[in-house]
Each structure stands twice: as C-alpha cells, then as structure tokens.
Design a protein around this motif. Structure first.
Motif, PDB file in Angstrom:
ATOM      1  N   ALA A  88      -8.827  -4.529 -26.024  1.00 44.96           N
ATOM      2  CA  ALA A  88      -8.008  -3.313 -26.073  1.00 44.96           C
ATOM      3  C   ALA A  88      -7.538  -2.908 -24.681  1.00 44.96           C
ATOM      4  CB  ALA A  88      -8.816  -2.178 -26.714  1.00 44.96           C
ATOM      5  N   ILE A  89      -8.437  -2.952 -23.692  1.00 44.64           N
ATOM      6  CA  ILE A  89      -8.059  -2.597 -22.314  1.00 44.64           C
ATOM      7  C   ILE A  89      -7.031  -3.593 -21.781  1.00 44.64           C
ATOM      8  CG2 ILE A  89      -8.944  -2.424 -19.959  1.00 44.64           C
ATOM      9  CD1 ILE A  89     -11.544  -1.355 -21.129  1.00 44.64           C
ATOM     10  N   ARG A  90      -7.189  -4.865 -22.132  1.00 41.28           N
ATOM     11  CA  ARG A  90      -6.243  -5.878 -21.673  1.00 41.28           C
ATOM     12  C   ARG A  90      -4.853  -5.620 -22.245  1.00 41.28           C
ATOM     13  NH1 ARG A  90      -8.876  -9.913 -23.385  1.00 41.28           N
ATOM     14  NH2 ARG A  90     -10.355  -9.924 -21.664  1.00 41.28           N
ATOM     15  N   TRP A  91      -4.788  -5.201 -23.521  1.00 39.52           N
ATOM     16  CA  TRP A  91      -3.477  -4.872 -24.107  1.00 39.52           C
ATOM     17  C   TRP A  91      -2.815  -3.713 -23.356  1.00 39.52           C
ATOM     18  CZ3 TRP A  91      -1.248  -8.401 -26.513  1.00 39.52           C
ATOM     19  CH2 TRP A  91      -1.841  -9.174 -27.506  1.00 39.52           C
ATOM     20  N   VAL A  92      -3.569  -2.688 -23.025  1.00 33.09           N
ATOM     21  CA  VAL A  92      -3.008  -1.536 -22.315  1.00 33.09           C
ATOM     22  C   VAL A  92      -2.490  -1.957 -20.940  1.00 33.09           C
ATOM     23  CG1 VAL A  92      -3.554   0.713 -21.300  1.00 33.09           C
ATOM     24  CG2 VAL A  92      -4.444   0.118 -23.548  1.00 33.09           C
ATOM     25  N   CYS A  93      -3.284  -2.762 -20.230  1.00 32.04           N
ATOM     26  CA  CYS A  93      -2.865  -3.214 -18.904  1.00 32.04           C
ATOM     27  C   CYS A  93      -1.617  -4.089 -18.983  1.00 32.04           C
ATOM     28  CB  CYS A  93      -3.991  -3.975 -18.216  1.00 32.04           C
ATOM     29  SG  CYS A  93      -5.422  -2.942 -17.804  1.00 32.04           S
ATOM     30  N   LEU A  94      -1.557  -4.979 -19.975  1.00 30.69           N
ATOM     31  CA  LEU A  94      -0.377  -5.829 -20.147  1.00 30.69           C
ATOM     32  C   LEU A  94       0.853  -5.000 -20.475  1.00 30.69           C
ATOM     33  CD1 LEU A  94      -2.004  -8.761 -22.172  1.00 30.69           C
ATOM     34  CD2 LEU A  94      -0.995  -8.958 -19.896  1.00 30.69           C
ATOM     35  N   GLY A  95       0.673  -4.048 -21.384  1.00 29.79           N
ATOM     36  CA  GLY A  95       1.811  -3.191 -21.740  1.00 29.79           C
ATOM     37  C   GLY A  95       2.285  -2.361 -20.561  1.00 29.79           C
TER      38      GLY A  95
ATOM     39  N   THR B  19     -13.281 -14.826 -19.970  1.00 30.99           N
ATOM     40  CA  THR B  19     -12.380 -13.665 -19.905  1.00 30.99           C
ATOM     41  C   THR B  19     -12.297 -13.104 -18.492  1.00 30.99           C
ATOM     42  OG1 THR B  19     -14.176 -12.145 -20.471  1.00 30.99           O
ATOM     43  CG2 THR B  19     -12.916 -13.052 -22.286  1.00 30.99           C
ATOM     44  N   LEU B  20     -13.416 -13.079 -17.778  1.00 29.75           N
ATOM     45  CA  LEU B  20     -13.395 -12.551 -16.414  1.00 29.75           C
ATOM     46  C   LEU B  20     -12.549 -13.431 -15.498  1.00 29.75           C
ATOM     47  CD1 LEU B  20     -17.112 -11.422 -15.967  1.00 29.75           C
ATOM     48  CD2 LEU B  20     -15.097  -9.947 -16.095  1.00 29.75           C
ATOM     49  N   ALA B  21     -12.608 -14.746 -15.683  1.00 28.70           N
ATOM     50  CA  ALA B  21     -11.805 -15.658 -14.867  1.00 28.70           C
ATOM     51  C   ALA B  21     -10.313 -15.438 -15.118  1.00 28.70           C
ATOM     52  CB  ALA B  21     -12.191 -17.105 -15.165  1.00 28.70           C
ATOM     53  N   VAL B  22      -9.924 -15.345 -16.396  1.00 24.14           N
ATOM     54  CA  VAL B  22      -8.509 -15.117 -16.738  1.00 24.14           C
ATOM     55  C   VAL B  22      -8.041 -13.763 -16.209  1.00 24.14           C
ATOM     56  CG1 VAL B  22      -6.898 -14.789 -18.647  1.00 24.14           C
ATOM     57  CG2 VAL B  22      -8.583 -16.639 -18.743  1.00 24.14           C
ATOM     58  N   ASP B  23      -8.890 -12.731 -16.386  1.00 26.00           N
ATOM     59  CA  ASP B  23      -8.507 -11.391 -15.933  1.00 26.00           C
ATOM     60  C   ASP B  23      -8.351 -11.339 -14.416  1.00 26.00           C
ATOM     61  OD1 ASP B  23      -8.494 -10.484 -18.502  1.00 26.00           O
ATOM     62  OD2 ASP B  23     -10.489  -9.576 -18.438  1.00 26.00           O
ATOM     63  N   HIS B  24      -9.238 -12.007 -13.675  1.00 24.07           N
ATOM     64  CA  HIS B  24      -9.123 -12.004 -12.216  1.00 24.07           C
ATOM     65  C   HIS B  24      -7.847 -12.720 -11.752  1.00 24.07           C
ATOM     66  CE1 HIS B  24     -13.276 -10.567 -11.928  1.00 24.07           C
ATOM     67  NE2 HIS B  24     -13.056 -10.372 -10.630  1.00 24.07           N
ATOM     68  N   ILE B  25      -7.531 -13.841 -12.386  1.00 22.35           N
ATOM     69  CA  ILE B  25      -6.287 -14.565 -12.024  1.00 22.35           C
ATOM     70  C   ILE B  25      -5.073 -13.690 -12.311  1.00 22.35           C
ATOM     71  CG2 ILE B  25      -4.836 -16.543 -12.622  1.00 22.35           C
ATOM     72  CD1 ILE B  25      -7.450 -18.099 -13.170  1.00 22.35           C
ATOM     73  N   PHE B  26      -5.061 -13.036 -13.470  1.00 20.43           N
ATOM     74  CA  PHE B  26      -3.926 -12.183 -13.846  1.00 20.43           C
ATOM     75  C   PHE B  26      -3.759 -11.015 -12.873  1.00 20.43           C
ATOM     76  CE2 PHE B  26      -2.755  -8.271 -16.256  1.00 20.43           C
ATOM     77  CZ  PHE B  26      -1.398  -8.531 -16.372  1.00 20.43           C
ATOM     78  N   VAL B  27      -4.871 -10.293 -12.606  1.00 18.75           N
ATOM     79  CA  VAL B  27      -4.788  -9.113 -11.741  1.00 18.75           C
ATOM     80  C   VAL B  27      -4.436  -9.508 -10.310  1.00 18.75           C
ATOM     81  CG1 VAL B  27      -6.095  -7.189 -10.751  1.00 18.75           C
ATOM     82  CG2 VAL B  27      -6.338  -7.747 -13.170  1.00 18.75           C
ATOM     83  N   LEU B  28      -5.050 -10.573  -9.786  1.00 18.83           N
ATOM     84  CA  LEU B  28      -4.759 -11.002  -8.421  1.00 18.83           C
ATOM     85  C   LEU B  28      -3.288 -11.400  -8.283  1.00 18.83           C
ATOM     86  CD1 LEU B  28      -5.818 -11.620  -5.591  1.00 18.83           C
ATOM     87  CD2 LEU B  28      -6.463 -13.896  -6.402  1.00 18.83           C
TER      88      LEU B  28
END
Length: 552
Positions: free
Chosen positions: A22-29, A76-85
C-alpha cells in the motif's frame, strides 16, 4: 486494480506485506503525479516507475508469493532502495523532494531486521549521502508547489507509520500484561489444585531440581523451608529392601515413560523409615515447534501402615493355611476311604452326600494350597530348587494326567512338541504348577473342541502354549485377567467354580522364575496363553518382553 490503504503494521508477515504494498502504491502515484515531464531524465523516471508498478502488482500473485526468493523482505527492500535512490538522483539529489522516502526505507529495514536493520540503514545512508555529494544531479529541483505536495503526503504517510508503530507497541505491552496475568492466574490455580491433594507432589526440572511443590510434600519431608531449587536426590534419599541407596534422579533421568515403585524406603530427618508409593511421570512440552521432555512430576505418599497390614495379612494367611492343611488332608483321606467300593455299606443317598462333601474338601484343599503359594510369592519366600527338566516328558505327563477330565467333557487334548527342544534348567514343581493352572483354565472354559498343549522355539526363548477353543475373553476383561481374585462377569464364567487366583499365581511364579506370561484371545473363539522362557544367554528381561511380543 483497487487498493485499500491500511495503516502499516510491522509485527506480522502478512500485515507487513500488505502495508508495504500500500505504501509503495502511494509513493509510486505521488512520483508519477509530481515528477515533471519536461525534465531531461523524465523518460527514465517514468520507465522506472512503470517497472516498480509491475513489480508491486506481481506481489498480489499467490503463486509467485509461494517462491521464497520473491516473497522475502530482502527482495522488497532491495527493489525499494534501487527505486528510491534512482528517483532521488534523477530529481535533484540531496535537494530532491523525494529524499524523505529514505526514512520510510529505514523504518522498513528496522521492522525487518531489528537492531541489525538499524545498523544496515545507518551504514546505507553513510554511503549514499557522500555519493550524492560527489556525483551531484544535473536535474533542477522540482517546483515549489510540487515539493509542498510531496512533503505533505510524505508527512501523512510517516505519521501513519509512526502512529501504527506506537499502537503496535502499546498492543504488545497490553497483550504481554494480559498474558502475564493469565499465566499467574493459571499458576495460582495449579498451586491451589496440587495443595488440595493429599499426596505429596514435586515438580522437577531437567537438572533434577524442584521448582514446584505442595503442602503435603513439605509435611511428608518433615520441613517448613522453601525447597525450590534443591536437588530431588538430596530432598528424598531412598533405599530399597536390601538397604541399597537409590538415587531417584538416576532412576527417572532419560526416561520417557511413567515410573511406579512401592518398594522404596524414605528416611526423614527424625530417623524413622517410611515406605513410599512413588509415581514419576515425564512432562511433555513444546519448544520452538519441537516436542521434548521438560522435567518430571513426582507424586508420592506414605504407605508404611498399608505395607505393615499387608505383611500381617500375608503372615496370617500363611499360618492359617499351614494349620488347615493337615485336618483337610485327614478329612479328604477319610472320605476317599469311606467311598471305596466294598469298604462299608452305605445307602445311595448317604453316598451321594459323602461324594459332595469329598469334592468340597478337595476344593478347600486346593484353595489352601493356592493361598499358601500366593503368600509365599508375595512375601518373596518361595524356595526354588532348580534342576534339569525334560520339557517333553513334563508336558506329556501333564497331558496323561488330564486325559480323564478331558474325555469326561467330550474334548480332545493334543500335544505338539518341537523335537529340537529337550531340557531346561528351572524349578520343575513351579513350572508344573503354572502349566497345570493354564490347562485347568482351558478345560474349565471350553465346552467343545480341542485343547492344544504346544512346545515351540521362537527367537531366543522357549515357549509353552496352551490353546483352547473356549468362550474367550472380552476386551473389558483383558486388562484385569491377571488380577488377584478377579473373575469375569460373563455368565458362562460364573457357571463354573473358581477362586480367581490361578492366573495371578501363575504369573507370580513365572516372574519368580524369570519368565514372562502373555495371552491373546477373541470372544467366543478361544484363547492362547503362552509362557516365554528365555535362554540363559538371551539377556535382560527387556529382551524377553520383546521376544514375547514377537510370538503373537
């Protein structure tokens, strides 16, 4: 796809996954709505957003989530870190409005790996911040209005995460308090229960130390001090009938079955002797999903008076039966003589009465004999004279002795002997009495068919079996078949005479000789009683018992 946003929960795997999606959807949007399309790296950013959108959608697939590598938090943490960075670098670096997304990653890492996660997040930020300083982004910061929207949405998300974390902690504290209160209540109920018992109770841990006890235990141990943590061997010094010291912890250690003893003597501080009825049961517990033994529960009581009464009773039976044997033998001999043809002229009616009296005197003589044998067996005063016994001759002789009774009932008595078996060193009189009792029972409860006396060889034991085609034994009677004075409630059993001592005495004699007795039976199909006689080299009684089971 409609996604329901729920406050993040980090204490359970399912709730963590749902909240992180859910948090990932909000951040993507938020990134999709606020990142300007006219920037140099807009295409790269939107491509990155689409890839993460597809990844987040795939995490709803039950089939993919069954794969450990895909479902793991590390993934999930690896994907999230790559996306945010990537997003931060392509939107202004340290001045990027998306930089606070790193704080969400820190919270997720700590929730996944605890203190190690905190160290990992701190190390990650120490590495990322200098890199962003060394390689500054060429992209200009986002417009002020978009920065305001991003920071406001992030503030809401962070507030929800913090609020739920505090709530989770409060719930955990409340649950812990309730659980502790419930454990204490259960402990008090257990203490009330064991304190209401008249028998002494000791709970013993794996190391042999007492951690729970009742008032009856303190009274029996003749102490009023706290005995928690004291070794059971020190509290309960025991010895057997031969005054050999017995360490109770050595008896129960590594045992996975109930230990029951009535022959151990406890010596309290006052120097008196106390015979105990002792039962120790291993406690079965679950630890980390595995079953193990978690200590022992000992229940014991003073049976000194009971043992004394039993000894007095046995002494009375022994003396009385000894005194009755002579007059009964004289009466039986006189009646037998009086009933001899031509000895005296007796009216037929009187002769019938004398015959009945003679039968009852014989019954009383047998009863006295059984009581004498029983008393000696229970007092351990049986004198065994072992000789070389020819088993074939013994069984053939018994078959000849029983032939008249067998023919009188219209039955057949067959003898099956294994020719490989000849001699056995044992007490012939006691062995004869055991087989006689088994044959008497088979004859008594068989109305038609055949009785088979068999001698065979099984494993490391010689087996004497008595097979019959009689009334059999019901399931409810099997557990008590060797009990003293027990007779079945079956009307066919009640129709025949008996004292209920034959099988009990037979088993006692078998134990005295170091043998085992086993039986199998089906109601209305007959019974098979077996006497298992191990070879001298066959080993312990445990091996004998195993051989007895293999015979079935």
């Amino acid at each position: 796809m409609r996604t329901r946003f729920t406050p993040p929960v980090f204490d359970r795997q399912g709730s963590y996954e749902s909240s992180s999606r859910a948090i990932r959807w909000v951040c993507l949007g938020l990134a999709l709505a606020t990142y300007p399309s006219n920037k140099p790296y807009s295409l790269a950013v939107f491509t990155l957003i689409i890839v993460v959108v597809v990844y987040n959608g795939l995490r709803y697939s039950r089939r993919l989530m069954r794969l450990p590598s895909f479902a793991s938090r590390a993934n999930t943490l690896a994907v999230d870190h790559i996306f945010v960075l990537s997003l931060v670098y392509l939107s202004g670096g340290l001045s990027s409005p998306y930089y606070p997304f790193f704080f969400l990653l820190i919270i997720g890492t700590i929730a996944s790996y605890g203190v190690a996660g905190f160290a990992l997040s701190l190390a990650g930020q120490v590495i990322i911040t200098p890199l962003l300083l060394i390689f500054p982004s060429a992209v200009q910061p986002t417009a002020i209005e978009f920065q305001f929207i991003i920071k406001l949405v992030f503030l809401i998300i962070f507030s929800l995460v913090a609020q739920q974390s505090v709530r989770s902690r409060d719930e955990e504290d409340l649950l812990e308090s309730r659980f502790t209160h419930r454990i204490e209540n259960e402990r008090q109920r257990l203490l009330s229960l064991i304190n209401s018992l008249s028998s002494a109770v000791l709970a013993i841990d794996d190391a042999g130390n007492v951690y729970l006890y009742n008032a009856a235990a303190l009274e029996l141990l003749n102490t009023n001090r706290d005995i928690s943590g004291l070794p059971i061997s020190e509290l309960l010094p025991l010895h057997d009938a031969k005054y050999t010291s017995v360490d109770i912890y050595d008896l129960i250690r590594d045992q996975d079955r109930v230990l029951s003893r009535q022959d151990l003597v406890f010596v309290p501080n006052d120097g008196s002797e106390m015979v105990l009825d002792l039962t120790v049961s291993p406690v079965h517990v679950m630890s980390r999903g595995r079953s193990r033994w978690g200590g022992y529960m000992a229940v014991f009581r003073d049976i000194t008076k009971q043992k004394s009464l039993e000894e007095e009773r046995d002494e009375f039976i022994s003396v009385t039966s000894h005194e009755l044997r002579t007059p009964l033998a004289i009466a039986e001999a006189n009646l037998s003589t009086a009933l001899l043809p031509g000895y005296a002229k007796i009216e037929p009616k009187a002769k019938e009465l004398l015959a009945q009296a003679h039968q009852n005197v014989i019954f009383l003589s047998q009863l006295i004999k059984d009581l004498t044998t029983l008393s000696r067996a229970e007092r351990g005063s049986l004198k065994t004279e072992k000789t070389i016994v020819n088993l074939g001759e013994l069984l053939r002789g018994l078959a000849r002795d029983f032939q008249p009774q067998v023919k009188a009932k219209g039955l057949k008595l067959e003898v099956e002997l294994d020719k490989r078996i000849r001699n056995l060193v044992t007490s012939e009189s006691e062995l004869r009495e055991i087989v006689q009792n088994l044959l008497t029972n088979a004859l008594k409860y068989t109305a038609k068919g055949t009785i088979t006396l068999q001698l065979s060889r099984r494993h490391q034991a010689t087996v004497i079996s008595v097979h019959d085609t009689g009334i059999g034994i019901s399931a409810s009677d099997k557990a008590q078949i060797f009990t003293k004075f027990y007779r079945s409630e079956d009307y066919r059993t009640r129709a025949t005479g008996g004292t209920g001592l034959g099988l009990y005495i037979s088993r006692k004699l078998a134990e005295h000789l170091g043998f085992e007795m086993e039986f199998s039976s089906r109601l209305n199909r007959g019974s098979v009683f077996r006497l298992i006689m191990p070879d001298p080299s066959a080993g312990s009684r445990a091996e004998v018992a195993e051989a007895a089971q293999l015979v079935h």
